[in-house]
Design an enzyme around this catalytic site. Structure first.
Site, short mmCIF file in Angstrom:
data_model
loop_
_atom_site.label_atom_id
_atom_site.label_comp_id
_atom_site.label_asym_id
_atom_site.label_seq_id
_atom_site.Cartn_x
_atom_site.Cartn_y
_atom_site.Cartn_z
N HIS A 84 6.25 4.27 -22.12
CA HIS A 84 5.68 5.62 -22.10
C HIS A 84 6.77 6.66 -22.02
O HIS A 84 7.67 6.56 -21.20
CB HIS A 84 4.75 5.79 -20.89
CG HIS A 84 3.45 5.06 -21.02
ND1 HIS A 84 2.39 5.26 -20.18
CD2 HIS A 84 3.04 4.14 -21.92
CE1 HIS A 84 1.38 4.50 -20.55
NE2 HIS A 84 1.75 3.80 -21.60
N PRO A 89 1.98 5.44 -2.98
CA PRO A 89 2.12 5.02 -4.38
C PRO A 89 2.14 6.15 -5.42
O PRO A 89 2.32 5.89 -6.60
CB PRO A 89 0.91 4.12 -4.60
CG PRO A 89 -0.08 4.53 -3.56
CD PRO A 89 0.70 5.02 -2.39
N LYS A 136 6.81 4.14 -7.00
CA LYS A 136 8.20 3.81 -6.70
C LYS A 136 8.43 2.51 -5.93
O LYS A 136 9.58 2.04 -5.85
CB LYS A 136 8.83 4.95 -5.88
CG LYS A 136 9.06 6.21 -6.66
CD LYS A 136 10.24 6.05 -7.59
CE LYS A 136 10.37 7.15 -8.59
NZ LYS A 136 10.25 6.72 -9.98
N TYR A 190 10.80 10.63 -11.77
CA TYR A 190 9.72 9.70 -12.15
C TYR A 190 10.27 8.53 -12.99
O TYR A 190 9.92 7.37 -12.74
CB TYR A 190 8.62 10.44 -12.92
CG TYR A 190 7.36 9.64 -13.01
CD1 TYR A 190 6.40 9.69 -12.00
CD2 TYR A 190 7.12 8.80 -14.10
CE1 TYR A 190 5.25 8.92 -12.05
CE2 TYR A 190 5.96 8.03 -14.17
CZ TYR A 190 5.03 8.09 -13.14
OH TYR A 190 3.90 7.32 -13.20
P1 FAD Z 1 6.21 -7.91 -1.44
O1 FAD Z 1 5.81 -7.78 -2.86
O2 FAD Z 1 5.23 -7.49 -0.39
O3 FAD Z 1 6.61 -9.43 -1.23
C1 FAD Z 1 6.76 -10.00 0.04
C2 FAD Z 1 6.47 -11.47 -0.06
O4 FAD Z 1 6.73 -12.08 1.20
C3 FAD Z 1 5.01 -11.76 -0.37
O5 FAD Z 1 4.94 -12.69 -1.42
C4 FAD Z 1 4.46 -12.30 0.93
O6 FAD Z 1 3.42 -13.24 0.73
C5 FAD Z 1 5.70 -12.94 1.53
N1 FAD Z 1 5.66 -13.09 2.99
C6 FAD Z 1 5.15 -12.24 3.89
N2 FAD Z 1 5.32 -12.72 5.14
C7 FAD Z 1 5.96 -13.91 5.01
C8 FAD Z 1 6.39 -14.88 5.94
N3 FAD Z 1 6.19 -14.72 7.24
N4 FAD Z 1 7.02 -15.97 5.46
C9 FAD Z 1 7.22 -16.14 4.14
N5 FAD Z 1 6.81 -15.25 3.21
C10 FAD Z 1 6.18 -14.15 3.64
N6 FAD Z 1 4.24 0.12 -5.89
C11 FAD Z 1 4.37 0.84 -7.00
O7 FAD Z 1 5.52 1.12 -7.38
N7 FAD Z 1 3.26 1.25 -7.70
C12 FAD Z 1 2.00 0.87 -7.31
O8 FAD Z 1 1.04 1.19 -7.97
C13 FAD Z 1 1.82 0.10 -6.16
N8 FAD Z 1 0.60 -0.33 -5.76
C14 FAD Z 1 0.50 -1.13 -4.65
C15 FAD Z 1 -0.75 -1.62 -4.24
C16 FAD Z 1 -0.86 -2.45 -3.12
C17 FAD Z 1 -2.22 -2.96 -2.70
C18 FAD Z 1 0.30 -2.78 -2.38
C19 FAD Z 1 0.20 -3.67 -1.15
C20 FAD Z 1 1.54 -2.32 -2.80
C21 FAD Z 1 1.65 -1.49 -3.93
N9 FAD Z 1 2.89 -1.03 -4.39
C22 FAD Z 1 3.00 -0.27 -5.47
C23 FAD Z 1 4.10 -1.35 -3.71
C24 FAD Z 1 4.80 -2.53 -4.39
O9 FAD Z 1 3.85 -3.48 -4.77
C25 FAD Z 1 5.81 -3.05 -3.40
O10 FAD Z 1 6.74 -2.01 -3.12
C26 FAD Z 1 6.55 -4.28 -3.87
O11 FAD Z 1 5.66 -5.37 -3.94
C27 FAD Z 1 7.71 -4.60 -2.94
O12 FAD Z 1 8.23 -5.86 -3.23
P2 FAD Z 1 8.79 -6.81 -2.10
O13 FAD Z 1 9.23 -8.04 -2.80
O14 FAD Z 1 9.77 -6.06 -1.27
O15 FAD Z 1 7.56 -7.11 -1.14
C1 PHB Z 2 -0.61 1.65 -11.45
O1 PHB Z 2 -1.07 0.81 -10.68
O2 PHB Z 2 -0.66 1.52 -12.68
C2 PHB Z 2 0.00 2.89 -10.88
C3 PHB Z 2 -0.04 3.10 -9.51
C4 PHB Z 2 0.54 4.24 -8.99
C5 PHB Z 2 1.15 5.15 -9.83
C6 PHB Z 2 1.19 4.93 -11.18
C7 PHB Z 2 0.61 3.79 -11.72
O3 PHB Z 2 1.70 6.29 -9.32
#
Ligand code: FAD
Ligand code: PHB
Length: 394
Positions: free
Chosen positions: A73, A294, A298, A385
């Site tokens: 995009h 969200p 980011k 962004y």
């Molecule tokens: P996570 O993806 O949370 O990964 C952590 C992992 O550790 C998981 O697999 C979990 O199961 C595992 N874990 C937890 N505890 C333990 C343990 N005790 N032992 C072993 N493993 C464990 N970000 C955006 O940029 N845009 C969005 O639209 C957006 N929507 C989101 C919607 C939701 C519902 C959520 C929860 C988050 C969203 N985010 C979004 C944020 C984004 O998904 C996170 O910032 C991203 O997943 C971070 O990655 P991470 O690997 O640091 O953590």
């Molecule tokens: C998405 O889930 O596609 C999403 C979420 C948050 C944003 C943009 C896109 O700000």
């Protein structure tokens, strides 16, 4: 006692990308994940990759399907008072873009590559605990396939998200937390219908914020602002669509394409930063160290930026015995983290209904008019962004 160089807790974007970047430098790691592989591959979360985050996935050899199926995009829409205002991000940033590709697709690609390369990756582990994290031989204790195991490491990477065990393993007082919660949450759905707008639409409406995003040409991702304590069973399908139609209404003949709702949920909104992102030989990465609302898309991108810094620092440690990049890991990452906190909080206050203060509502509208009419203000939105270049802040 098992041994590895880097013990990684969590197989989200942070843990999987870190393991891959370490393996590419000849550094061994073991990933321990509490959920099943299927759960990790199906969890609906982020959807937007910044310009440099998409390039990084390419550089580490997991970008092939993203380039084929992801949607590039060049702009987004801000919608308010029934009118659309396009922010031409590519034009304002010298050609930088975002790629819309679901986080669970990134996870599938990373897990497949890890398994193909023989990466040690254990799902369904339980009772994970950390010991001796302030020594140079920290250990991780966990249960896997019915057996209690101990893994000794040089370094532990806490990639276990906001609710994981790593951050709480740090002694009280050793890190400072900064937090803000918001008086609203997001109700999100996936609809099996074509997105009505080919680019993301961020809508400010007096009933509250709404967002139209997508996962593919056949699947729309939609969100609405709801009260913080709302529950998903309060909402019938008709109510969700009616609220979306009201808040996303625009002059002209545009309307959402209603389809079956294939996934739904409510996500709380918060901002959180742990400072420093390190204690002894434990390094916090991604959501384990910080959370952003969200609105700026980011979270996953910030996690990838941390990983890039930690992988390079561990490279310097193992190849040259140089501790300095590890010692400055937290300070380096936090510069970007706080800028992203700033941007995410700004996007949030720009677009949500916050309380009933009519003065605040007029200031909000003035800010939207400014962002959509001043090239300087639009450029500030666009460059954040699509993501400030990796290396610019961290
Ligand atoms: P996570 O993806 O949370 O990964 C952590 C992992 O550790 C998981 O697999 C979990 O199961 C595992 N874990 C937890 N505890 C333990 C343990 N005790 N032992 C072993 N493993 C464990 N970000 C955006 O940029 N845009 C969005 O639209 C957006 N929507 C989101 C919607 C939701 C519902 C959520 C929860 C988050 C969203 N985010 C979004 C944020 C984004 O998904 C996170 O910032 C991203 O997943 C971070 O990655 P991470 O690997 O640091 O953590
Ligand atoms: C998405 O889930 O596609 C999403 C979420 C948050 C944003 C943009 C896109 O700000």
């Amino acid at each position: 006692m098992l041994k590895t160089q880097v013990g990684i807790i969590g197989a989200g974007p942070s843990g999987l990308i870190l393991a891959r970047m370490l393996a590419q430098q000849g550094i061994e790691s073991v990933i321990l994940e509490s959920q099943s592989r299927a759960h990790c591959e199906q969890r609906a979360r982020a959807g937007v990759l910044e310009h440099d985050a998409a390039n990084l996935l390419d550089e580490i050899g997991v970008g092939e399907r993203m380039r084929r199926e992801g949607l590039v995009h060049r702009g987004i829409f801000l919608r308010f008072d029934g009118c659309d205002h396009r922010i031409d991000m590519a034009e304002l940033t010298g050609g930088r873009t975002i790629t819309v590709y679901g986080q669970h697709e990134v996870i599938k690609d990373l897990i497949a590559a890890a398994i193909a390369d023989g990466q040690a990756l254990h799902f369904d582990v339980a009772d994970v605990s950390l010991n001796d994290i302030d020594s140079d031989a920290p250990t991780i204790q966990y249960r896997h396939e019915g057996e209690l195991r101990v893994l000794q490491c040089d370094v532990i990477a806490g990639c276990d998200g906001f609710h994981g065990v790593c951050r709480p393993s740090i002694p009280d007082g050793a890190i400072r937390s900064f937090a803000r919660s918001y008086p609203f949450a997001w109700l999100g759905i996936l609809s099996a219908s074509a997105p009505a707008s080919a680019e993301l639409v961020y809508a400010r409406h007096e009933r509250g914020f709404a967002l139209q995003s997508m996962r593919s040409p056949e699947v729309t991702r939609l969100y609405i602002q709801v009260p913080p304590d709302d529950t998903i069973d309060h909402w019938s399908d008709d109510q969700i669509w009616s609220e979306l139609n009201t808040r996303l209404a625009v002059d002209g003949d545009w309307s959402l394409n209603r389809g079956p709702i294939v996934q739904r949920g409510i996500t709380p909104m918060r901002s959180f930063v742990a400072d420093p992102m390190q204690f002894g030989r434990l390094f916090l990465v991604g959501d384990a160290a910080h959370i952003v609302p969200p609105t700026g898309a980011k979270g996953m991108n910030l996690a990838i930026a941390d990983v890039r810094v930690l992988a390079a620092a561990l490279g310097a440690f193992y190849t040259k015995g140089d501790m300095r990049p590890l010692d400055t890991y937290s300070a380096t990452c936090l510069r970007r983290v706080w800028n992203v906190q700033r941007f995410s909080a700004w996007m949030t206050q720009l677009l949500h209904r916050i309380g009933d203060d009519p003065f605040a509502a007029r200031v909000q509208r003035a800010e939207l008019e400014y962002v959509t009419s001043s090239r300087a203000a639009a450029t500030a939105l666009a460059e954040n962004y699509v993501g400030l270049p990796f290396g610019a802040l961290a």
